[in-house]
Design an enzyme around this catalytic site. Structure first.
Site, PDB file in Angstrom:
ATOM      1  N   LYS A 206     -24.793  26.005  45.949  1.00  0.00           N
ATOM      2  CA  LYS A 206     -23.994  25.023  46.552  1.00  0.00           C
ATOM      3  C   LYS A 206     -24.901  23.784  46.930  1.00  0.00           C
ATOM      4  CE  LYS A 206     -20.466  28.448  48.348  1.00  0.00           C
ATOM      5  NZ  LYS A 206     -20.302  29.402  49.275  1.00  0.00           N
ATOM      6  N   GLY A 308     -11.518  32.239  51.268  1.00  0.00           N
ATOM      7  CA  GLY A 308     -10.337  32.685  51.425  1.00  0.00           C
ATOM      8  C   GLY A 308      -9.502  32.403  50.254  1.00  0.00           C
TER       9      GLY A 308
HETATM   10  P1  NDP Z   1     -11.803  37.786  42.066  1.00  0.00           P
HETATM   11  O1  NDP Z   1     -13.075  38.558  41.469  1.00  0.00           O
HETATM   12  O2  NDP Z   1     -10.736  38.079  42.911  1.00  0.00           O
HETATM   13  O3  NDP Z   1     -10.638  37.270  40.780  1.00  0.00           O
HETATM   14  C1  NDP Z   1     -11.185  37.137  39.290  1.00  0.00           C
HETATM   15  C2  NDP Z   1     -10.047  37.139  38.347  1.00  0.00           C
HETATM   16  O4  NDP Z   1     -10.504  37.078  37.116  1.00  0.00           O
HETATM   17  C3  NDP Z   1      -9.229  38.632  38.451  1.00  0.00           C
HETATM   18  O5  NDP Z   1      -7.844  38.308  38.296  1.00  0.00           O
HETATM   19  C4  NDP Z   1      -9.778  39.362  37.056  1.00  0.00           C
HETATM   20  O6  NDP Z   1      -8.839  40.098  36.477  1.00  0.00           O
HETATM   21  C5  NDP Z   1     -10.149  38.103  36.273  1.00  0.00           C
HETATM   22  N1  NDP Z   1     -11.072  38.218  35.063  1.00  0.00           N
HETATM   23  C6  NDP Z   1     -12.227  38.851  35.329  1.00  0.00           C
HETATM   24  N2  NDP Z   1     -12.646  38.582  34.082  1.00  0.00           N
HETATM   25  C7  NDP Z   1     -11.823  38.374  33.103  1.00  0.00           C
HETATM   26  C8  NDP Z   1     -12.091  38.190  31.782  1.00  0.00           C
HETATM   27  N3  NDP Z   1     -13.015  38.395  30.765  1.00  0.00           N
HETATM   28  N4  NDP Z   1     -10.817  37.622  31.281  1.00  0.00           N
HETATM   29  C9  NDP Z   1      -9.727  37.159  32.061  1.00  0.00           C
HETATM   30  N5  NDP Z   1      -9.724  37.334  33.301  1.00  0.00           N
HETATM   31  C10 NDP Z   1     -10.704  37.825  34.016  1.00  0.00           C
HETATM   32  O7  NDP Z   1     -12.396  36.323  42.164  1.00  0.00           O
HETATM   33  P2  NDP Z   1     -12.172  35.197  43.320  1.00  0.00           P
HETATM   34  O8  NDP Z   1     -10.791  34.742  43.054  1.00  0.00           O
HETATM   35  O9  NDP Z   1     -12.568  35.680  44.624  1.00  0.00           O
HETATM   36  O10 NDP Z   1     -12.837  33.704  42.826  1.00  0.00           O
HETATM   37  C11 NDP Z   1     -12.620  33.064  41.697  1.00  0.00           C
HETATM   38  C12 NDP Z   1     -13.663  32.153  41.662  1.00  0.00           C
HETATM   39  O11 NDP Z   1     -13.241  31.137  42.805  1.00  0.00           O
HETATM   40  C13 NDP Z   1     -15.071  32.556  41.513  1.00  0.00           C
HETATM   41  O12 NDP Z   1     -15.903  31.510  40.787  1.00  0.00           O
HETATM   42  C14 NDP Z   1     -15.441  32.126  43.001  1.00  0.00           C
HETATM   43  O13 NDP Z   1     -16.999  31.862  43.284  1.00  0.00           O
HETATM   44  C15 NDP Z   1     -14.854  31.147  43.557  1.00  0.00           C
HETATM   45  N6  NDP Z   1     -14.530  31.041  44.895  1.00  0.00           N
HETATM   46  C16 NDP Z   1     -14.005  32.008  45.620  1.00  0.00           C
HETATM   47  C17 NDP Z   1     -13.676  31.769  46.866  1.00  0.00           C
HETATM   48  C18 NDP Z   1     -12.910  33.077  47.550  1.00  0.00           C
HETATM   49  O14 NDP Z   1     -12.845  32.860  48.947  1.00  0.00           O
HETATM   50  N7  NDP Z   1     -12.612  34.181  47.031  1.00  0.00           N
HETATM   51  C19 NDP Z   1     -14.119  30.879  47.894  1.00  0.00           C
HETATM   52  C20 NDP Z   1     -14.636  29.787  46.967  1.00  0.00           C
HETATM   53  C21 NDP Z   1     -14.806  29.860  45.569  1.00  0.00           C
HETATM   54  P3  NDP Z   1      -8.125  41.470  37.024  1.00  0.00           P
HETATM   55  O15 NDP Z   1      -7.375  40.841  38.472  1.00  0.00           O
HETATM   56  O16 NDP Z   1      -7.483  42.006  36.069  1.00  0.00           O
HETATM   57  O17 NDP Z   1      -9.459  42.315  37.374  1.00  0.00           O
HETATM   58  N1  HSE Z   2     -19.371  34.743  49.923  1.00  0.00           N
HETATM   59  C1  HSE Z   2     -18.894  33.304  49.822  1.00  0.00           C
HETATM   60  C2  HSE Z   2     -19.266  32.817  51.442  1.00  0.00           C
HETATM   61  C3  HSE Z   2     -17.591  33.053  49.561  1.00  0.00           C
HETATM   62  O1  HSE Z   2     -19.488  33.612  52.277  1.00  0.00           O
HETATM   63  O2  HSE Z   2     -18.967  31.568  51.693  1.00  0.00           O
HETATM   64  C4  HSE Z   2     -17.242  31.436  49.522  1.00  0.00           C
HETATM   65  O3  HSE Z   2     -17.873  30.871  48.440  1.00  0.00           O
END
Ligand code: NDP
Ligand code: HSE
Length: 440
Positions: A206, A308
């Site tokens: 970041k 979140g």
């Molecule tokens: P998750 O691990 O919860 O979800 C990932 C998703 O991607 C799942 O639905 C998974 O499918 C799918 N997936 C994984 N590999 C593949 C593939 N090869 N082809 C198609 N689909 C695939 O991740 P998050 O939602 O937590 O995070 C998503 C992004 O957002 C990341 O880059 C993260 O760093 C960013 N982010 C997340 C935050 C958070 O609070 N969670 C905050 C800020 C940024 P399946 O469900 O079938 O396994």
């Molecule tokens: N693991 C990360 C955090 C998620 O704690 O801030 C959001 O990028």
């Protein structure tokens, strides 16, 4: 109801964030279309496992495991898979097909940003990534657009919720790092491998993104100096509180002038002492905040949820409306500006204040000996605080703890000072070395 032309949106990933993007689109799609001036048609959602449980209901006919196929013919692709591959390849394919891309993937932007921005520029598409830093908090657009007429001098950011939660619990509840990490993991803040949080890899990604934007200079992730919080002890947290500070993991992006008078950029992440009166000291739990010091605007603070599913979906949907508006207006996307092209300065050339704790023999001449070491290395002492640590059992000399605050000094001078203190006869141990950031 106004009739709009539909924009075809492909969503890659339906995990914590992706599923909430679908839920919000279902709830507010019509309103978002009115704001964008275009209909937003979700043409499919690519996942790994169609039968995996989801945090929101997604019509089964939208789910597919063929991410590449889904991209073909999309106007806008939203990448919420995470990680470097296949996200990078899929985004390049989407951009090369002329689609705008939205991503929340900080690891990818910090590692392959220049390649992705170049691909977007070549075809006149745009890559949006508001959610990649500090989740729901608007910070990418403020840095890129709102502050485009100002000069940013420095950014101090609490950009990792997990480590802020841990340090906050250690400070307020006296918990151990391990206990607090277990709680942060159970609450869903931590990365799948929490090493990324506690060793500050996540915050460093970041910091690279924020520094690149703020200083119009491509800052590679390898150039970000990084120290995590695993060495922080309960004693250090307690001592910080007694001295009027709180320990925070800070991402610091700074425009500096080096010894030769040349401008450069420093991007670094480490735990630091922040005065209790500084606005960042009031950022509790897993909340994030980004404190920006700008020439004309002065001090600004952006605060809120850094993670979140539903919170991060807000930032993704903001990008979706922006991308849709861009399609309606037409023309090429706005390229990332890296014209600043400033050199990235090594940590050794950074200057800051320090607080050093020493366990010393409680005997005449110790203070003078310690002061001489600081003097010999050109580090100016600002404050000295002494407490008796032990009266000394029979045959042993008494010990005292000296807490020494310095004026601004360079990392290089400070490192030499600490080495010299550690080998000085009057010093039993250097028990803590912490940087002090932010004024009261
Ligand atoms: P998750 O691990 O919860 O979800 C990932 C998703 O991607 C799942 O639905 C998974 O499918 C799918 N997936 C994984 N590999 C593949 C593939 N090869 N082809 C198609 N689909 C695939 O991740 P998050 O939602 O937590 O995070 C998503 C992004 O957002 C990341 O880059 C993260 O760093 C960013 N982010 C997340 C935050 C958070 O609070 N969670 C905050 C800020 C940024 P399946 O469900 O079938 O396994
Ligand atoms: N693991 C990360 C955090 C998620 O704690 O801030 C959001 O990028």
């Amino acid at each position: 109801m106004i009739e709009y032309r539909n924009l075809r949106v492909a969503l890659l990933g339906a995990g914590s964030v992706g599923a909430q993007v679908v839920a919000q689109l279902q709830k507010h799609g019509e309103e978002l279309a009115n704001r964008a001036g275009a209909g937003i048609e979700l043409i499919g959602v690519a996942v790994r496992d169609i039968d995996a449980p989801r945090t929101a209901e997604i019509p089964r006919e939208l789910l597919t495991t063929d991410a590449e196929g889904l991209i073909v013919g999309a106007d806008i692709v939203v990448e919420l898979i995470g990680g470097l591959e296949p996200a990078r390849t899929l985004i390049l394919e989407a951009l090369n097909s002329g689609a705008d891309v939205i991503t929340a993937n900080k690891a990818l932007i910090a590692t392959h940003g220049p390649e992705l921005f170049a691909a977007a520029e070549q075809v006149g598409a745009q890559l949006f990534y508001e959610a990649a830093v500090a989740g729901a908090i608007p910070i990418i657009r403020p840095l890129r657009d709102s502050l485009a007429g100002d000069q940013v001098h420095r950014i101090l950011g609490i950009v990792n919720g997990t480590t802020n939660y841990i340090l906050d619990r250690m400070d307020l509840e006296g918990q151990s790092l391990e206990e607090a990490l277990a709680e942060a993991t159970a609450l869903g803040y931590a990365e799948a491998d929490p090493t990324a949080d506690i060793e500050a890899y996540d915050a460093a990604q970041k910091a690279a993104i924020l520094a690149s934007l703020a200083f119009h200079t491509s800052v590679p992730i390898e150039a970000v100096y990084r120290e995590g919080i695993t060495a922080i002890t309960g004693e250090q947290v307690e001592a910080a509180r007694r001295a009027g500070y709180v320990i925070k993991l800070l991402a610091i992006c700074e425009r500096m002038i080096d010894a030769d008078g040349d401008a450069g950029v420093s991007a670094r992440v480490y735990p630091a002492l922040v005065p209790r009166a500084h606005p960042l000291a009031a950022v509790h739990g897993a909340k994030n905040a980004v404190f920006v010091e700008a020439e004309a605007a002065g001090d600004l603070m952006f605060y809120g949820a850094g993670a979140g599913g539903v919170e991060t979906a807000s930032a993704v949907l903001g990008d979706l409306v922006s991308a849709a508006r861009r399609h309606v207006i037409g023309g090429p996307g706005i390229a990332e500006s890296t014209h600043g092209d400033l050199p990235i300065l090594p940590i050794e050339s950074v200057t800051t204040r320090y607080q050093i704790s020493l366990l010393v023999n409680d005997q005449p001449g110790v203070l003078a000996a310690v002061a001489t070491v600081f003097n010999e290395h050109g580090v100016s002492v600002e404050t000295v605080h002494q407490t008796v640590s032990s009266l000394g059992a029979e045959g042993e000399s008494a010990t005292a703890t000296l807490v020494i605050g310095t004026h601004e000094a360079s990392e290089a001078s400070l490192a030499d000072t600490v080495d010299a203190l550690a080998s000085n006869d009057t010093v039993r141990a250097v028990t803590s070395v912490l940087r002090v950031e932010g004024s009261e």
